[in-house]
Design a protein around this motif. Structure first.
Motif, mmCIF file in Angstrom:
data_model
loop_
_atom_site.group_PDB
_atom_site.id
_atom_site.type_symbol
_atom_site.label_atom_id
_atom_site.label_comp_id
_atom_site.label_asym_id
_atom_site.label_seq_id
_atom_site.Cartn_x
_atom_site.Cartn_y
_atom_site.Cartn_z
ATOM 1 N N GLU A 106 0.755 -1.228 -0.064
ATOM 2 C CA GLU A 106 0.075 -0.105 0.026
ATOM 3 C C GLU A 106 0.906 1.294 0.000
ATOM 4 O O GLU A 106 0.641 2.158 -0.812
ATOM 5 C CB GLU A 106 -0.975 0.027 1.000
ATOM 6 C CG GLU A 106 -1.960 -1.024 1.122
ATOM 7 C CD GLU A 106 -2.871 -1.047 2.494
ATOM 8 O OE1 GLU A 106 -2.260 -0.526 3.321
ATOM 9 O OE2 GLU A 106 -3.744 -1.816 2.367
ATOM 10 N N LEU A 107 1.809 1.363 0.680
ATOM 11 C CA LEU A 107 2.892 2.570 0.821
ATOM 12 C C LEU A 107 3.523 2.671 -0.500
ATOM 13 O O LEU A 107 3.631 3.603 -1.063
ATOM 14 C CB LEU A 107 3.985 2.383 1.734
ATOM 15 C CG LEU A 107 5.169 3.121 2.090
ATOM 16 C CD1 LEU A 107 4.709 4.823 2.366
ATOM 17 C CD2 LEU A 107 6.083 2.899 3.020
ATOM 18 N N ARG A 108 3.962 1.585 -1.225
ATOM 19 C CA ARG A 108 4.494 1.780 -2.403
ATOM 20 C C ARG A 108 3.649 2.110 -3.476
ATOM 21 O O ARG A 108 4.104 3.070 -4.412
ATOM 22 C CB ARG A 108 5.186 0.382 -2.771
ATOM 23 C CG ARG A 108 6.459 -0.010 -2.039
ATOM 24 C CD ARG A 108 6.918 -1.053 -2.450
ATOM 25 N NE ARG A 108 8.144 -1.764 -1.757
ATOM 26 C CZ ARG A 108 9.489 -1.313 -1.724
ATOM 27 N NH1 ARG A 108 9.698 -0.291 -2.898
ATOM 28 N NH2 ARG A 108 10.416 -1.525 -1.069
ATOM 29 N N HIS A 109 2.197 1.663 -3.403
ATOM 30 C CA HIS A 109 1.342 2.164 -4.371
ATOM 31 C C HIS A 109 1.039 3.729 -4.185
ATOM 32 O O HIS A 109 1.039 4.394 -5.411
ATOM 33 C CB HIS A 109 0.017 1.433 -4.176
ATOM 34 C CG HIS A 109 -0.979 1.818 -5.103
ATOM 35 N ND1 HIS A 109 -2.118 2.440 -4.447
ATOM 36 C CD2 HIS A 109 -1.249 1.897 -6.436
ATOM 37 C CE1 HIS A 109 -2.985 2.800 -5.514
ATOM 38 N NE2 HIS A 109 -2.462 2.368 -6.792
ATOM 39 N N GLN A 110 0.987 3.963 -2.927
ATOM 40 C CA GLN A 110 0.824 5.533 -2.462
ATOM 41 C C GLN A 110 1.734 6.639 -3.448
ATOM 42 O O GLN A 110 1.755 7.661 -3.539
ATOM 43 C CB GLN A 110 0.500 5.895 -1.342
ATOM 44 C CG GLN A 110 -0.785 5.143 -0.703
ATOM 45 C CD GLN A 110 -1.079 5.285 0.817
ATOM 46 O OE1 GLN A 110 -0.634 6.376 1.304
ATOM 47 N NE2 GLN A 110 -1.873 4.513 1.216
ATOM 48 N N LEU A 111 3.141 5.696 -3.155
ATOM 49 C CA LEU A 111 4.365 6.672 -3.552
ATOM 50 C C LEU A 111 4.442 6.458 -5.101
ATOM 51 O O LEU A 111 5.386 7.278 -5.515
ATOM 52 C CB LEU A 111 5.439 6.017 -2.950
ATOM 53 C CG LEU A 111 5.621 6.081 -1.420
ATOM 54 C CD1 LEU A 111 7.005 5.227 -0.921
ATOM 55 C CD2 LEU A 111 5.957 7.580 -0.914
ATOM 56 N N GLY A 112 3.639 5.823 -5.765
ATOM 57 C CA GLY A 112 3.416 6.030 -7.124
ATOM 58 C C GLY A 112 4.577 4.881 -7.952
ATOM 59 O O GLY A 112 4.645 5.205 -9.028
ATOM 60 N N GLU A 113 4.860 3.750 -7.300
ATOM 61 C CA GLU A 113 5.856 2.873 -7.943
ATOM 62 C C GLU A 113 5.109 1.936 -8.970
ATOM 63 O O GLU A 113 5.574 1.694 -9.894
ATOM 64 C CB GLU A 113 6.338 1.749 -6.853
ATOM 65 C CG GLU A 113 7.313 2.485 -5.978
ATOM 66 C CD GLU A 113 8.006 1.517 -5.139
ATOM 67 O OE1 GLU A 113 8.187 0.333 -5.588
ATOM 68 O OE2 GLU A 113 8.628 1.753 -4.220
ATOM 69 N N PHE A 114 3.792 1.986 -8.930
ATOM 70 C CA PHE A 114 2.765 1.211 -9.798
ATOM 71 C C PHE A 114 1.296 1.561 -9.983
ATOM 72 O O PHE A 114 1.019 2.204 -8.947
ATOM 73 C CB PHE A 114 2.890 -0.350 -9.640
ATOM 74 C CG PHE A 114 3.013 -0.734 -8.187
ATOM 75 C CD1 PHE A 114 4.147 -1.296 -7.510
ATOM 76 C CD2 PHE A 114 1.821 -0.769 -7.591
ATOM 77 C CE1 PHE A 114 4.338 -1.610 -6.320
ATOM 78 C CE2 PHE A 114 1.889 -1.156 -6.109
ATOM 79 C CZ PHE A 114 3.144 -1.507 -5.649
#
Length: 323
Positions: A106-114
């Motif tokens: 969830e954190l990586r998604h919010q950071l825009g990784e994918f």
């Protein structure tokens, strides 16, 4: 651990419950006799002392016979429960690790990784893993409940067998000794001062029958501190590849580079926990961490460590092994 559904089902199916039903029947008889012994105390003044002593001796003899019959069954049950306890620790640790993976995703998604599509795909995989771990844990707890039905407490189930059922605890010892003296007086006067009167219903725990460990180097003050050599063995990539040998020196664990055991990743404080040694063995102490320290999936502040305990800090898992 990466245990898939077939693996955990097979591991749980291998737990032998054959001794449980027999132990439940013996426990029921033992409890019934124990209740009768308690009731006798309230009624003893209504009967002759000789009758009281005779009936009490009969009940204690029957309890001793139940103890002898239950001893090998309890030993077999404890061995199987130790396997189940280790599995539960692994299931719980896996479940917690996957939940951390979910938060990381969830954190990586919010950071825009994918993008959202990739996020949904990965989240589905993690949710499936969460459900599998949860199912494994639930099944394991069901088996644990069946074991507990045959024992008076979980501590009795976990402790080393001493040849008895543990009907009376150490806390009951003083009262039991008083009753012994009372019976001795009724039979023929005070017990001889240098002779120990025993009651078959008393179960006094003995030290585990293990070979004596080698002596450690002399401690401060000239005393010798004896302890069993132990190791921390990593169980997943987050724990790294290094096995740590535990000595008399406290072991500091955390994210800070100054720690003896350095762990990275989410859920790990700079100074998270430490392992200390005493005459009683090794103990893990949580240092007030934000996300806590777990032993066999149970959150602890301070806990003595036993062989094969699973320690989890953040997503990292280690197994404590003696010898």
């Amino acid at each position: 651990m990466g245990t898939n559904e077939n693996e955990w089902q097979g591991a749980l199916s291998a737990i032998d419950l054959s001794a449980i039903e027999s132990l439940k029947k013996l426990k029921q008889e033992n409890d019934q006799l124990g209740e009768r012994l308690k009731s006798m105390e309230a009624m003893k003044s209504n009967f002759a002392d000789a009758v009281y002593v005779r009936v009490r001796a009969d009940y204690e003899k029957r309890i001793a016979a139940l103890d002898a019959e239950a001893a090998p069954l309890k030993q077999a049950a404890r061995e199987q429960y130790a396997r189940l306890r280790a599995l539960l620790g692994r299931f719980e640790a896996d479940h917690e690790a996957v939940k951390l993976d979910q938060q990381e995703l969830e954190l990586r998604h919010q950071l825009g990784e994918f993008d959202d599509k990739e996020f949904a795909k990965r989240m589905k995989t993690i949710e499936t893993a969460v459900a599998e771990r949860g199912q494994a844990r639930s099944r394991g707890l069901e088996l644990k409940a069946r074991f507990l039905e045959a024992f008076h407490s979980e501590s009795e189930l976990e402790r080393a067998d001493t040849g008895g059922t543990g009907r009376f605890s150490v806390a009951d010892l003083a009262a039991a000794q008083a009753r012994t003296q009372e019976v001795a007086t009724v039979i023929g006067g005070e017990a001889p001062p240098n002779k120990t009167q025993t009651m078959s219903a008393i179960d006094i725990p003995e030290p585990p029958r293990t070979p004596a460990p080698p002596p450690a180097p002399p401690a401060a003050g000239g005393a010798t501190q004896i302890f069993r050599a132990a190791r921390l063995v990593p169980q997943n990539p987050e724990a790294g590849k290094q096995t740590y040998t535990l000595t008399l020196k406290p072991i500091d664990i955390g994210a800070d580079t100054a720690n003896d055991v350095r762990i990275g990743g989410p859920g790990v404080d700079p100074k998270h926990a430490k392992i200390v040694v005493s005459m009683g063995g090794f103990t893990i102490v949580d240092l007030g961490s934000k996300h806590g320290t777990r032993v066999n999936a149970e959150k602890v502040r301070e806990r003595p460590l036993a062989n094969e305990d699973v320690i989890q800090i953040g997503a990292a898992r280690f197994v404590f092994r003696e010898g």
